[in-house]
Motif scaffolding. Sequence first.
Motif, PDB file in Angstrom:
ATOM      1  N   GLN A   1       0.832  -1.208   0.000  1.00  0.00           N
ATOM      2  CA  GLN A   1       0.000   0.000   0.000  1.00  0.00           C
ATOM      3  C   GLN A   1       0.866   1.258   0.000  1.00  0.00           C
ATOM      4  O   GLN A   1       1.995   1.237   0.520  1.00  0.00           O
ATOM      5  CB  GLN A   1      -0.920   0.003   1.216  1.00  0.00           C
ATOM      6  CG  GLN A   1      -1.980  -1.074   1.186  1.00  0.00           C
ATOM      7  CD  GLN A   1      -2.975  -0.936   2.330  1.00  0.00           C
ATOM      8  OE1 GLN A   1      -2.702  -0.272   3.327  1.00  0.00           O
ATOM      9  NE2 GLN A   1      -4.136  -1.558   2.185  1.00  0.00           N
TER      10      GLN A   1
ATOM     11  N   PRO B   1       2.708   5.249  -5.448  1.00  0.00           N
ATOM     12  CA  PRO B   1       2.251   4.530  -6.649  1.00  0.00           C
ATOM     13  C   PRO B   1       3.256   4.620  -7.806  1.00  0.00           C
ATOM     14  O   PRO B   1       3.390   3.659  -8.573  1.00  0.00           O
ATOM     15  CB  PRO B   1       0.936   5.236  -6.984  1.00  0.00           C
ATOM     16  CG  PRO B   1       0.415   5.696  -5.650  1.00  0.00           C
ATOM     17  CD  PRO B   1       1.647   6.115  -4.895  1.00  0.00           C
TER      18      PRO B   1
ATOM     19  N   THR C   1       5.826   1.860  -8.601  1.00  0.00           N
ATOM     20  CA  THR C   1       5.425   0.614  -9.244  1.00  0.00           C
ATOM     21  C   THR C   1       6.282   0.347 -10.474  1.00  0.00           C
ATOM     22  O   THR C   1       6.392   1.192 -11.360  1.00  0.00           O
ATOM     23  CB  THR C   1       3.943   0.666  -9.652  1.00  0.00           C
ATOM     24  OG1 THR C   1       3.147   0.761  -8.465  1.00  0.00           O
ATOM     25  CG2 THR C   1       3.538  -0.564 -10.441  1.00  0.00           C
TER      26      THR C   1
ATOM     27  N   THR D   1       4.363  -3.562  -6.881  1.00  0.00           N
ATOM     28  CA  THR D   1       3.147  -2.822  -7.197  1.00  0.00           C
ATOM     29  C   THR D   1       2.703  -2.068  -5.951  1.00  0.00           C
ATOM     30  O   THR D   1       2.505  -2.673  -4.891  1.00  0.00           O
ATOM     31  CB  THR D   1       2.030  -3.762  -7.668  1.00  0.00           C
ATOM     32  OG1 THR D   1       2.475  -4.483  -8.816  1.00  0.00           O
ATOM     33  CG2 THR D   1       0.780  -2.967  -8.023  1.00  0.00           C
TER      34      THR D   1
ATOM     35  N   SER E   1      -0.217   0.066  -4.511  1.00  0.00           N
ATOM     36  CA  SER E   1      -1.616   0.363  -4.766  1.00  0.00           C
ATOM     37  C   SER E   1      -2.428   0.105  -3.515  1.00  0.00           C
ATOM     38  O   SER E   1      -2.107  -0.785  -2.718  1.00  0.00           O
ATOM     39  CB  SER E   1      -2.137  -0.507  -5.913  1.00  0.00           C
ATOM     40  OG  SER E   1      -3.524  -0.301  -6.102  1.00  0.00           O
TER      41      SER E   1
END
Length: 122
Positions: A13, A88, A91, A119, A121
């Motif tokens: 996250q 983000p 990523t 990743t 997200s």
Amino acid sequence: QLQLVESGGGLVQPGGSLKLSCTASGLILDDYAIAWFRQAPGKGRSEVACISSGHDTTHYSNSVKDRFTISRDNAKNTVYLRMNSVKPEDTAVYYCAASSLWCGLGYSADYWGQGTQVTVSS
């Protein structure tokens, strides 16, 4: 067989942390300048961090400075990339590379790993 193997990627996250590992077989990482690169979809591969051989001087791109830390564990023949406060835009597929030369402008890798996906997200 000479190879670099990355591990530790996954889904995290925003604001979280992740630690990537680059483990070598057939070569001693402390003899090399080790760099982490990343490649986001549709973009070129760019260097994010590098640690020199011997005296372990570190270098970071402006986009990750103060958030990522590169380090070595010579007993495990492994180089790490600790990623904190991820965003983000972090990523990407992350690759480690080994150079018999130096960190910095003109880094030239002798060996590459296969990459690990990160990743970021919610």
